[in-house]
Design a protein around this motif. Sequence first.
Motif, PDB file in Angstrom:
ATOM      1  N   MET A 109       0.900  -1.287  -0.192  1.00 61.36           N
ATOM      2  CA  MET A 109      -0.009   0.080   0.093  1.00 61.36           C
ATOM      3  C   MET A 109       0.815   1.293   0.102  1.00 61.36           C
ATOM      4  SD  MET A 109      -3.332  -1.024   2.416  1.00 61.36           S
ATOM      5  CE  MET A 109      -2.720  -0.506   3.740  1.00 61.36           C
ATOM      6  N   LEU A 110       2.250   1.255   0.591  1.00 66.87           N
ATOM      7  CA  LEU A 110       2.968   2.357   0.637  1.00 66.87           C
ATOM      8  C   LEU A 110       3.875   2.491  -0.583  1.00 66.87           C
ATOM      9  CD1 LEU A 110       4.295   2.064   4.299  1.00 66.87           C
ATOM     10  CD2 LEU A 110       2.861   3.744   3.432  1.00 66.87           C
ATOM     11  N   THR A 111       3.724   1.587  -1.394  1.00 69.82           N
ATOM     12  CA  THR A 111       4.416   1.728  -2.844  1.00 69.82           C
ATOM     13  C   THR A 111       3.677   1.454  -3.988  1.00 69.82           C
ATOM     14  OG1 THR A 111       4.932  -0.600  -2.735  1.00 69.82           O
ATOM     15  CG2 THR A 111       6.594   0.841  -1.754  1.00 69.82           C
ATOM     16  N   LEU A 112       2.548   0.767  -3.943  1.00 64.75           N
ATOM     17  CA  LEU A 112       1.757   0.423  -5.300  1.00 64.75           C
ATOM     18  C   LEU A 112       0.576   1.276  -5.504  1.00 64.75           C
ATOM     19  CD1 LEU A 112       2.184  -3.334  -5.078  1.00 64.75           C
ATOM     20  CD2 LEU A 112       3.678  -1.862  -6.413  1.00 64.75           C
ATOM     21  N   MET A 113       0.131   1.846  -4.563  1.00 63.79           N
ATOM     22  CA  MET A 113      -1.084   2.808  -4.774  1.00 63.79           C
ATOM     23  C   MET A 113      -0.683   4.052  -5.565  1.00 63.79           C
ATOM     24  SD  MET A 113      -3.600   1.344  -2.667  1.00 63.79           S
ATOM     25  CE  MET A 113      -4.607   2.597  -2.145  1.00 63.79           C
ATOM     26  N   PRO A 114      -1.494   4.660  -6.185  1.00 70.76           N
ATOM     27  CA  PRO A 114      -1.423   5.835  -6.839  1.00 70.76           C
ATOM     28  C   PRO A 114      -0.796   6.906  -5.974  1.00 70.76           C
ATOM     29  CG  PRO A 114      -3.341   5.329  -7.713  1.00 70.76           C
ATOM     30  CD  PRO A 114      -3.140   4.030  -6.531  1.00 70.76           C
ATOM     31  N   HIS A 115       0.200   7.897  -6.300  1.00 71.91           N
ATOM     32  CA  HIS A 115       0.628   8.756  -5.297  1.00 71.91           C
ATOM     33  C   HIS A 115       1.179   8.196  -3.688  1.00 71.91           C
ATOM     34  CE1 HIS A 115      -0.698  11.597  -8.073  1.00 71.91           C
ATOM     35  NE2 HIS A 115      -1.994  11.016  -8.038  1.00 71.91           N
ATOM     36  N   ALA A 116       1.605   6.999  -3.772  1.00 68.76           N
ATOM     37  CA  ALA A 116       2.211   6.337  -2.641  1.00 68.76           C
ATOM     38  C   ALA A 116       3.260   6.896  -1.970  1.00 68.76           C
ATOM     39  CB  ALA A 116       2.604   4.835  -2.920  1.00 68.76           C
ATOM     40  N   ILE A 117       3.275   6.944  -0.657  1.00 71.60           N
ATOM     41  CA  ILE A 117       4.416   7.627  -0.029  1.00 71.60           C
ATOM     42  C   ILE A 117       5.795   7.191  -0.208  1.00 71.60           C
ATOM     43  CG2 ILE A 117       5.121   8.051   2.415  1.00 71.60           C
ATOM     44  CD1 ILE A 117       2.395   7.671   3.289  1.00 71.60           C
ATOM     45  N   LEU A 118       6.130   5.981  -0.634  1.00 72.71           N
ATOM     46  CA  LEU A 118       7.376   5.578  -0.791  1.00 72.71           C
ATOM     47  C   LEU A 118       7.882   5.509  -2.340  1.00 72.71           C
ATOM     48  CD1 LEU A 118       7.727   2.429   1.504  1.00 72.71           C
ATOM     49  CD2 LEU A 118       8.474   4.781   1.915  1.00 72.71           C
ATOM     50  N   LEU A 119       6.983   6.162  -3.132  1.00 74.20           N
ATOM     51  CA  LEU A 119       7.392   6.145  -4.511  1.00 74.20           C
ATOM     52  C   LEU A 119       8.414   7.646  -4.431  1.00 74.20           C
ATOM     53  CD1 LEU A 119       4.180   5.449  -6.437  1.00 74.20           C
ATOM     54  CD2 LEU A 119       6.113   3.959  -6.247  1.00 74.20           C
ATOM     55  N   SER A 120       8.869   7.698  -5.677  1.00 73.61           N
ATOM     56  CA  SER A 120       9.973   8.952  -6.125  1.00 73.61           C
ATOM     57  C   SER A 120       8.642   9.900  -6.310  1.00 73.61           C
ATOM     58  CB  SER A 120      10.790   8.892  -7.211  1.00 73.61           C
ATOM     59  OG  SER A 120      10.060   8.578  -8.453  1.00 73.61           O
ATOM     60  N   PHE A 121       9.160  11.229  -6.765  1.00 71.98           N
ATOM     61  CA  PHE A 121       8.435  12.326  -7.140  1.00 71.98           C
ATOM     62  C   PHE A 121       7.864  12.122  -8.320  1.00 71.98           C
ATOM     63  CE2 PHE A 121      12.501  13.422  -8.716  1.00 71.98           C
ATOM     64  CZ  PHE A 121      12.043  14.181 -10.010  1.00 71.98           C
ATOM     65  N   SER A 122       8.289  11.282  -9.142  1.00 70.91           N
ATOM     66  CA  SER A 122       7.836  10.865 -10.383  1.00 70.91           C
ATOM     67  C   SER A 122       6.966   9.786 -10.536  1.00 70.91           C
ATOM     68  CB  SER A 122       9.058  10.852 -11.504  1.00 70.91           C
ATOM     69  OG  SER A 122       9.818   9.986 -11.086  1.00 70.91           O
ATOM     70  N   GLY A 123       6.902   9.151  -9.451  1.00 70.65           N
ATOM     71  CA  GLY A 123       5.912   8.033  -9.217  1.00 70.65           C
ATOM     72  C   GLY A 123       6.504   6.813  -9.453  1.00 70.65           C
ATOM     73  N   HIS A 124       7.730   6.611  -9.552  1.00 73.83           N
ATOM     74  CA  HIS A 124       8.634   5.257  -9.671  1.00 73.83           C
ATOM     75  C   HIS A 124       9.125   4.592  -8.790  1.00 73.83           C
ATOM     76  CE1 HIS A 124       8.682   7.661 -13.633  1.00 73.83           C
ATOM     77  NE2 HIS A 124       8.499   6.363 -14.197  1.00 73.83           N
ATOM     78  N   LEU A 125       9.275   3.485  -8.651  1.00 74.91           N
ATOM     79  CA  LEU A 125       9.625   2.581  -7.703  1.00 74.91           C
ATOM     80  C   LEU A 125      11.431   2.759  -7.582  1.00 74.91           C
ATOM     81  CD1 LEU A 125       7.808  -0.570  -7.510  1.00 74.91           C
ATOM     82  CD2 LEU A 125       8.037   1.054  -5.800  1.00 74.91           C
ATOM     83  N   PHE A 126      11.961   2.793  -8.870  1.00 66.61           N
ATOM     84  CA  PHE A 126      13.584   2.978  -8.698  1.00 66.61           C
ATOM     85  C   PHE A 126      13.696   4.128  -9.599  1.00 66.61           C
ATOM     86  CE2 PHE A 126      12.044  -1.478  -8.348  1.00 66.61           C
ATOM     87  CZ  PHE A 126      13.214  -1.752  -7.242  1.00 66.61           C
TER      88      PHE A 126
END
Length: 195
Positions: A109-126
């Motif tokens: 939930m912290l990574t895969l949801m839209p605008h998730a907290i742990l994503l980068s400012f551009s919305g990417h995981l890496f």
Amino acid sequence: MKSSRVCMGLLVAECVLVIVSWLLSAARIEGVRSMLSSEGIRWFFGGFSNIIANPLLAWLLLALIAGGSLKQSGVLRHFTARGEASFRNRLALRVAIVFVVLYALVISMLTLMPHAILLSFSGHLFPSAFSRGLVPIICFGITLFSVVYGIISGNKQKGEDVLDILSYGLRQGSSLIIIYFFAIQLYASLRFVFG
């Protein structure tokens, strides 16, 4: 025995580097700094803590805690024991798996949801906060699984037992921490001399 040889080899390499850096610097070879110069001595003593305080040290400590907790909690014995495990051990395994699944859901939930907290400012995981924290996330999940298994199975019941689970890997891997200190210092010294 093997760890002491590695430590001794790293210490000798550091001493050789100090002497070689001084000789090359005295020969006025461009791009080489002496570790025996005033700049080198200030760098060595003033920067030692910053060199040691590296994310690699945190990852090493967390990996030792996670690996030690797996062993000390009794979960590895559960999988390697011959015959059928006791009811309490099977229950402990199921409860520990439920905890890990819940933990994985929270991380998802912290990574895969839209605008998730742990994503980068551009919305990417890496690269992102998630990718920088991947090792701690994995280590915490393993440690959570192990501690829950140890408590539910009855292998570890008191607060001191939980602390024993968490500190076992650090006690067993203490030589790796010392090797890390020597290795990271040698690496930083090489970068200082030739960088």
